[in-house]
Structures are given as C-alpha cells and as structure tokens.
Design a protein around this motif. Structure first.
Motif, PDB file in Angstrom:
ATOM      1  N   LYS A 105     -33.983 -11.303   3.785  1.00  0.00           N
ATOM      2  CA  LYS A 105     -34.559 -10.684   4.984  1.00  0.00           C
ATOM      3  C   LYS A 105     -34.145  -9.222   5.076  1.00  0.00           C
ATOM      4  O   LYS A 105     -34.966  -8.339   5.319  1.00  0.00           O
ATOM      5  N   GLN A 106     -32.878  -8.963   4.867  1.00  0.00           N
ATOM      6  CA  GLN A 106     -32.388  -7.590   4.907  1.00  0.00           C
ATOM      7  C   GLN A 106     -32.964  -6.773   3.745  1.00  0.00           C
ATOM      8  O   GLN A 106     -33.376  -5.630   3.925  1.00  0.00           O
ATOM      9  N   TYR A 107     -33.019  -7.355   2.583  1.00  0.00           N
ATOM     10  CA  TYR A 107     -33.472  -6.653   1.392  1.00  0.00           C
ATOM     11  C   TYR A 107     -34.940  -6.245   1.498  1.00  0.00           C
ATOM     12  O   TYR A 107     -35.277  -5.082   1.318  1.00  0.00           O
ATOM     13  N   SER A 109     -36.886  -5.969   4.015  1.00  0.00           N
ATOM     14  CA  SER A 109     -37.201  -5.082   5.144  1.00  0.00           C
ATOM     15  C   SER A 109     -36.990  -3.614   4.784  1.00  0.00           C
ATOM     16  O   SER A 109     -37.559  -2.730   5.418  1.00  0.00           O
TER      17      SER A 109
END
Length: 186
Positions: A105-107, A109
């Motif tokens: 999710k962090q990557y 985004s």
C-alpha cells in the motif's frame, strides 16, 4: 507481421495488429491487494491493464521502471483523460514474504494513485508468474539477513478482455510509454 513492419511514413499503419496479439501470456488469478482484500483478474474485465512484476525492496530497477511507467501513464492522462481511465495499472510482487499488503500500500501509492499492488502466497505468486512468463529467483546470500530477488523485467499492456497487446518501453522515456498507451488503447 504487420506490427513488425512500419508504415511508409515510419509509424505504424492505422490497422496494425498489436505486437503480442495471439501470444499465450496472462491468465486468471486471485491475489491479495494492498488493502488486504482479494482481487481477481475478473475485476478488470473491460479495462486495459498495465502489468509489471517486481518487489518493493528492490534496490534499483523496480522503482525506476515503475516511475517511468507511471509517469508515462500520467502523461497519457494529460492528453486524453477519458481514454486513460480505461487503463488499470497493476504491480504484482515476486517477494510475497516481505511484500505484505501494508508494505505494498505504501509502495504503490508513491507511483500513481490508481496503481494496485498485489501479493499472495509463494504458490499463488509462482502460478501467476508462470502464466505471465515471469522468471524470478530469491537469492539468499550466505551470512546475510537480507536477500535480493532476480526477476524478468517486462511491462505488459493487456486489452479489455485480458489479451496481451504490447510490451511497454519501461526503460525508455515516460513519453515513449505514453505513446504506446495511446497507440493501443481505444
């Protein structure tokens, strides 16, 4: 063979067949998305898809490739927003041990607001990679707690029925990517 032979003006003819037309690449899958839910290839019916395999801990090529691909998609969006809304970018991890939904999710985004990150069990990833002709190998170096994953580098563009259309030039410029998207998405 029409896709291999440029039109007399140096461009592709208007009725050129996509370079990957008829290739046996792709297939069904159900994987875990960056929000922890299940995502199936069936959810993308009617959409074009950009599919790239890699991993978030990649120290070099994956972030550069994804940046070029997503900058190319953004350039295409500026030219024809309605057309590019038909394109769903997808990142599939070849490192399911470290690429948890939260990590993905962090990557993803960081690259594009619509980029979906997918992971799964080692068996699920192996099955999907085989269908998409992706070769990868987790390389454990003796005495190290970290590892690298060697993997093939392809950025596929698939059509609305999941049919392979073209390889996107992830190692070119974002404009090269935008041009290929504009050439095949209609």
């Amino acid at each position: 063979m029409a896709a291999c032979n440029p039109a007399p003006d140096g461009g592709l003819s208007a009725n050129a067949e996509p370079p990957l037309a008829g290739a046996k690449i792709g297939g069904t899958f159900t994987l875990t998305n960056q929000d922890g839910g299940k995502t199936s290839d069936e959810e993308f019916k009617g959409q074009y898809r950009i599919v790239y395999f890699g991993y978030s801990y990649c120290p070099d090529v994956c972030p550069i490739d994804l940046a070029n691909l997503m900058l190319g998609l953004k350039q295409a969006e500026k030219v024809d927003p309605a057309l590019t809304k038909k394109v769903q970018p997808i990142f599939i991890s070849v490192d399911p041990e470290r690429d948890t939904p939260a990590v993905l999710k962090q990557y993803v985004s960081a690259f594009h607001p619509r980029l979906i990150g997918l992971t799964g069990s080692a068996e699920e990833i192996a099955s999907v990679a085989k269908k998409y002709l992706i070769i990868y190998d987790i390389r454990n170096d003796e005495g190290s707690t970290e590892y690298l994953v060697d993997h093939s580098r392809q950025a596929y563009l698939f059509g609305p029925d999941g049919e392979p259309l073209a390889l996107l030039p992830f190692d070119g410029t974002p404009q090269d990517v935008a041009n290929e998207i504009a050439r095949w998405v209609n």
